[in-house]
Design a protein around this motif. Structure first.
Motif, mmCIF file in Angstrom:
data_model
loop_
_atom_site.group_PDB
_atom_site.id
_atom_site.type_symbol
_atom_site.label_atom_id
_atom_site.label_comp_id
_atom_site.label_asym_id
_atom_site.label_seq_id
_atom_site.Cartn_x
_atom_site.Cartn_y
_atom_site.Cartn_z
ATOM 1 N N VAL A 12 -3.881 -2.505 0.967
ATOM 2 C CA VAL A 12 -2.448 -2.524 1.005
ATOM 3 C C VAL A 12 -1.962 -3.709 1.634
ATOM 4 C CG1 VAL A 12 -0.448 -1.151 1.923
ATOM 5 C CG2 VAL A 12 -2.425 0.047 0.874
ATOM 6 N N ILE A 14 0.016 -6.361 3.847
ATOM 7 C CA ILE A 14 0.387 -6.104 5.367
ATOM 8 C C ILE A 14 1.519 -7.260 5.780
ATOM 9 C CG2 ILE A 14 -0.367 -6.747 7.906
ATOM 10 C CD1 ILE A 14 -2.009 -4.491 6.267
ATOM 11 N N HIS A 15 2.463 -6.673 6.338
ATOM 12 C CA HIS A 15 3.753 -7.205 6.590
ATOM 13 C C HIS A 15 3.559 -8.584 7.475
ATOM 14 C CE1 HIS A 15 8.016 -8.420 7.316
ATOM 15 N NE2 HIS A 15 8.284 -7.726 6.169
ATOM 16 N N THR A 51 -3.651 -3.060 12.056
ATOM 17 C CA THR A 51 -3.422 -3.410 10.682
ATOM 18 C C THR A 51 -3.200 -2.337 9.893
ATOM 19 O OG1 THR A 51 -5.436 -4.977 11.015
ATOM 20 C CG2 THR A 51 -4.712 -4.662 8.751
ATOM 21 N N TYR A 52 -3.205 -1.309 10.061
ATOM 22 C CA TYR A 52 -2.848 0.043 9.237
ATOM 23 C C TYR A 52 -1.486 0.136 9.498
ATOM 24 C CZ TYR A 52 -2.591 4.697 7.627
ATOM 25 O OH TYR A 52 -2.105 5.968 6.768
ATOM 26 N N ARG A 55 0.976 -1.989 7.716
ATOM 27 C CA ARG A 55 0.936 -2.030 6.198
ATOM 28 C C ARG A 55 2.511 -2.072 5.376
ATOM 29 N NH1 ARG A 55 0.393 2.952 8.216
ATOM 30 N NH2 ARG A 55 1.105 4.790 7.078
ATOM 31 N N ASP A 56 2.401 -2.499 4.384
ATOM 32 C CA ASP A 56 3.647 -2.913 3.508
ATOM 33 C C ASP A 56 3.511 -2.487 2.009
ATOM 34 O OD1 ASP A 56 6.390 -3.238 2.863
ATOM 35 O OD2 ASP A 56 6.102 -5.343 2.875
ATOM 36 N N PRO A 57 3.301 -1.136 1.692
ATOM 37 C CA PRO A 57 2.796 -0.826 0.414
ATOM 38 C C PRO A 57 4.113 -0.903 -0.688
ATOM 39 C CG PRO A 57 3.207 1.056 1.567
ATOM 40 C CD PRO A 57 3.197 0.144 2.445
ATOM 41 N N CYS A 107 3.890 4.261 8.221
ATOM 42 C CA CYS A 107 4.325 2.953 7.683
ATOM 43 C C CYS A 107 5.834 2.984 8.307
ATOM 44 C CB CYS A 107 4.339 2.930 6.163
ATOM 45 S SG CYS A 107 4.888 1.474 5.509
#
Length: 232
Positions: A12, A14-15, A51-52, A55-57, A107
């Protein structure tokens, strides 16, 4: 499915807002590992969590002016009539408020619930109470956007929580915004409120899981009653 597709669906994005935090966690992990081996693994777990978190899905957003989509991932914590905060400059009568609570595993990218013209962006300092409390709407630090949509003004309010200490907003006023468009994030646990005209019909219930930019939380132009729910 090709290997490229598998990797794309697994990793996914990452912003960029998270890059410095992830790097900081990584450096701290290496230093802790030099001090004592077991600390390295604890730091590695925390780095993976950081990191999770950022995330920017990608999301598939329904594009229909009758629909209001969720502004964030999380749990719907309240649905009902409430007088909006004064700084929004909206009606002093009750509007429909739908709140989404985000925990530290959600998120935290925030998305516009409707399309329209941003007429106001207002930041207010405040406390850092538990964002799940009702009084957090008026007492916590928050950042508000008022969007002039097809069915009247809609407000979306980013609210800091116990852990959150930084509200980020990339939108500008005046300016246009599309439904589902990313406009900001809140770091490490928070809440987002959406204030809708009384004509809006909620399409979610308290306790329901929402997906930012995808879940339909309300609808305009429908005579259907709010849905009944069952917990199973």
């Amino acid at each position: 499915m090709s290997l490229t597709d598998t990797i794309r669906n697994t990793l996914v994005p990452i912003h960029r807002e998270g890059y410095s935090f992830i790097a900081g966690f990584g450096v701290a992990t290496l230093i802790l590992g030099l001090l004592w081996g077991p600390l390295f693994w604890i730091g590695l777990i925390l780095t993976a969590w950081c990191t999770y978190f950022f995330r920017d899905p990608p999301r598939v957003t329904p594009v229909d002016d009758r629909l209001v989509v969720a502004p964030a991932d999380g749990i719907v914590s309240s649905v009902g009539p409430t007088v909006p905060p004064r700084e929004l400059g909206l009606s002093e009568t009750e509007m429909i408020r739908i709140s989404v609570f985000m925990n530290v595993f959600s998120c935290h990218i925030n998305r516009a619930p409707v399309r329209g013209r941003i007429s106001l962006i207002e930041h207010r300092p405040g406390q850092f109470l538990n964002a799940d409390l009702d009084k957090a709407s008026t007492e916590n630090e928050r950042n508000s956007l008022v969007i002039e949509g097809a069915h009247g003004p809609v407000a979306v309010v980013q609210i800091a929580g116990l852990v959150a200490r930084r509200i980020v907003c990339w939108a500008e006023a005046p300016g246009e915004i599309a439904v589902g468009e990313r406009f900001g994030l809140i770091r490490f646990g928070s809440r987002v409120d959406v204030y809708l005209p009384p004509e809006a019909r909620p399409r979610v219930a308290v306790g329901q899981v929402s997906v930012g930019g995808e879940t339909i939380i309300a609808e305009f132009g429908s005579e259907a009653a709010p849905p009944l729910v069952r917990v199973s």
